[in-house]
Scaffold this motif. Structure first.
Motif, short mmCIF file in Angstrom:
data_model
loop_
_atom_site.label_atom_id
_atom_site.label_comp_id
_atom_site.label_asym_id
_atom_site.label_seq_id
_atom_site.Cartn_x
_atom_site.Cartn_y
_atom_site.Cartn_z
N ASP A 178 0.84 -1.21 0.00
CA ASP A 178 0.00 0.00 0.00
C ASP A 178 0.87 1.26 0.00
O ASP A 178 0.61 2.22 -0.72
N CYS A 181 2.55 1.81 -3.45
CA CYS A 181 1.63 2.43 -4.41
C CYS A 181 1.45 3.92 -4.12
O CYS A 181 1.37 4.73 -5.04
N GLN A 182 1.45 4.25 -2.85
CA GLN A 182 1.32 5.67 -2.48
C GLN A 182 2.54 6.46 -3.00
O GLN A 182 2.40 7.56 -3.53
N TYR A 184 4.35 5.73 -5.54
CA TYR A 184 4.23 5.88 -7.01
C TYR A 184 3.20 6.96 -7.37
O TYR A 184 3.45 7.78 -8.25
N ARG A 185 2.06 6.92 -6.69
CA ARG A 185 1.00 7.90 -7.02
C ARG A 185 1.54 9.32 -6.85
O ARG A 185 1.37 10.17 -7.71
N ILE A 216 0.53 -2.97 -8.40
CA ILE A 216 0.85 -1.58 -8.81
C ILE A 216 -0.17 -1.12 -9.84
O ILE A 216 -0.69 0.01 -9.78
N GLN A 217 -0.49 -2.00 -10.78
CA GLN A 217 -1.48 -1.60 -11.80
C GLN A 217 -2.84 -1.30 -11.18
O GLN A 217 -3.53 -0.38 -11.62
N GLY A 219 -3.28 -0.40 -7.87
CA GLY A 219 -3.21 0.58 -6.77
C GLY A 219 -2.66 1.94 -7.18
O GLY A 219 -2.51 2.82 -6.33
N VAL A 220 -2.35 2.11 -8.47
CA VAL A 220 -1.81 3.41 -8.91
C VAL A 220 -2.69 3.91 -10.07
O VAL A 220 -2.37 3.71 -11.24
#
Ligand code: KIV
Ligand code: ZN
Length: 414
Positions: A178, A181-182, A184-185, A216-217, A219-220
């Protein structure tokens, strides 16, 4: 800003739109972009140090092979890295040249200086910052939110100076999903055009690597605005398998090194990934633009200049790849090379098939070599020579001069 000095009439909004259109185009095309890090992660391994002019030679060979981008060095780490990158500018013109930076503004400034003169669409930075609990607690002494702030600050700073900005959470494969992904976002919102997934300590398996990519796909949501890259280390001998698994999951960029050189057990080997894709187009169904005939010479050049020898058994570049001493294999190869090869040497620019004479070799190979040397032997003479060769002590090399010697001794006997 350097990018606007090249296109003074283009506003930032137009540049952003063009950049977005290029990213969308890359993603839609399904093309795999090869990013090579031989000159950075590869050169980082103990004993592989390269001088700037040697890096330039390798960069030119990588350009010739068709790589999309070069991780050309870590400018803040040494003046020699800056010198090497500067030597490439105006000479290595096709691949994008990227420079590695910590998430430190000063590193980005040094990279900006090193890449001065390269056109904006051919220069970029690759930022990394440890995100796993181990890195946050023991290396950086930062909380999750502090690391996020560092990422946002430095990625947006980099985006003011570069159109191409990659961000990689170091030790991604040991980072909470989690939080990963944050990171990356926020990096994409701050202007990252590529996000990287490095398996820094090389511990994943193909299944677990695929799970990360799927997460990742999912969660982003802003991943439509950036390319997704992977970077695998080979500590379990799985770097190539992991890279291929992620290609199947749809990643856009794969980072590799020639001969798989790199930190510890090295990185995913460029030539192995390329050949797996080339030979299994039915499975992967992804286009890429590497010229396979350039691979073996590239492997040999990197070995020669780094001084890191290629194992005899190393796929593509190893000395044994087109050589055999086994009689049954020699016989098959003489009838049709495809019987005992996955691909012909010419596909990778390799040398001739070698039928090594030794204890395991058979009469067909002896006859073949004698004929190539214009020595006309009877079946009986061939059998006697093959027998003589089998009796030689361990370590005897039966090269052409030894074969001629045996041949003349045989003639003296009759
Ligand atoms: O393996 C790694 O994490 C790296 C980073 C610098 C991206 O090489
Ligand atoms: Zn690495």
């Amino acid at each position: 800003m350097p990018q606007s000095s090249f296109f003074p009439k283009l506003s930032k909004t137009v540049i952003d739109k063009v950049r977005q259109a290029i990213i969308s185009h890359h993603k839609r095309s399904g093309r795999i972009l090869f990013s090579d890090t031989t000159l950075r992660d590869g050169e980082q391994m103990p004993g592989a140090t390269l001088e700037p002019h040697e890096k330039l030679r390798i960069a030119l060979a990588l350009q010739d092979a068709g790589v999309h981008s070069l991780d050309a060095g870590f400018p803040a780490s040494s003046a020699s890295d800056v010198a090497a990158i500067q030597m490439m500018i105006g000479v290595v013109t096709r691949p994008v040249l990227t420079a590695l930076c910590r998430t430190v503004r000063a590193d980005i400034d040094v990279a900006n200086h090193a890449l001065q003169g390269n056109p904006p669409h051919k220069r970029g930075v690759s930022l990394f910052c440890g995100t796993s609990p181990l890195h946050r607690m023991h290396k950086l002494h930062r909380s999750r939110s502090e690391v996020l702030e560092i990422i946002t600050d430095t990625v947006s700073y980099a985006a003011q100076h570069f159109r191409i900005v990659a961000f990689s959470p170091e030790d991604a494969s040991r980072t909470e999903v989690d939080y990963l992904c944050q990171c990356y976002r926020e990096a994409i919102d701050a202007g990252a055009t590529t996000i990287g997934f490095p398996d820094t300590v090389g511990l994943l398996t193909p299944e677990k690597a695929r799970d990360f990519i799927k997460a990742i796909q999912d969660g982003v949501p802003n991943l439509n605005r950036a390319l997704l890259a992977v970077h695998f280390h080979n500590d379990l001998g799985l770097a190539v398998a992991n890279t291929l698994a992620c290609i199947q999951e749809g990643v856009n960029v794969v980072q590799c090194t020639v001969n798989g050189i790199g930190e510890r057990a090295g990185n995913a080997s460029l030539e192995e990934v390329v050949m797996a894709l080339a030979l299994h187009a039915d499975q992967f169904d992804r286009r890429f633009s590497i010229d396979t005939t350039k691979l073996a010479p590239l492997c040999h050049l990197v070995a020669e200049l780094t001084g890191v020898a290629i194992s005899r058994m190393k796929p593509i570049g190893g000395a044994n790849i087109f050589a055999t001493e086994a009689g049954i294999h020699q016989d098959g190869l003489l009838k049709n090379p495809d019987t005992y090869l996955p691909f012909r040497p010419e596909m990778v620019g390799g040398g001739d098939i070698q039928l090594v004479l030794g204890r395991h070799s058979g009469r067909r190979a002896v006859a073949h070599r004698l004929a190539e040397l214009n020595l006309n032997a009877t079946e009986e003479q061939i059998a006697m020579l093959a027998n003589l060769i089998k009796q030689q002590p361990k370590g005897t090399v039966i090269d052409d001069s030894m074969l001629r010697l045996f041949w003349s001794q045989l003639l003296d006997l009759v």
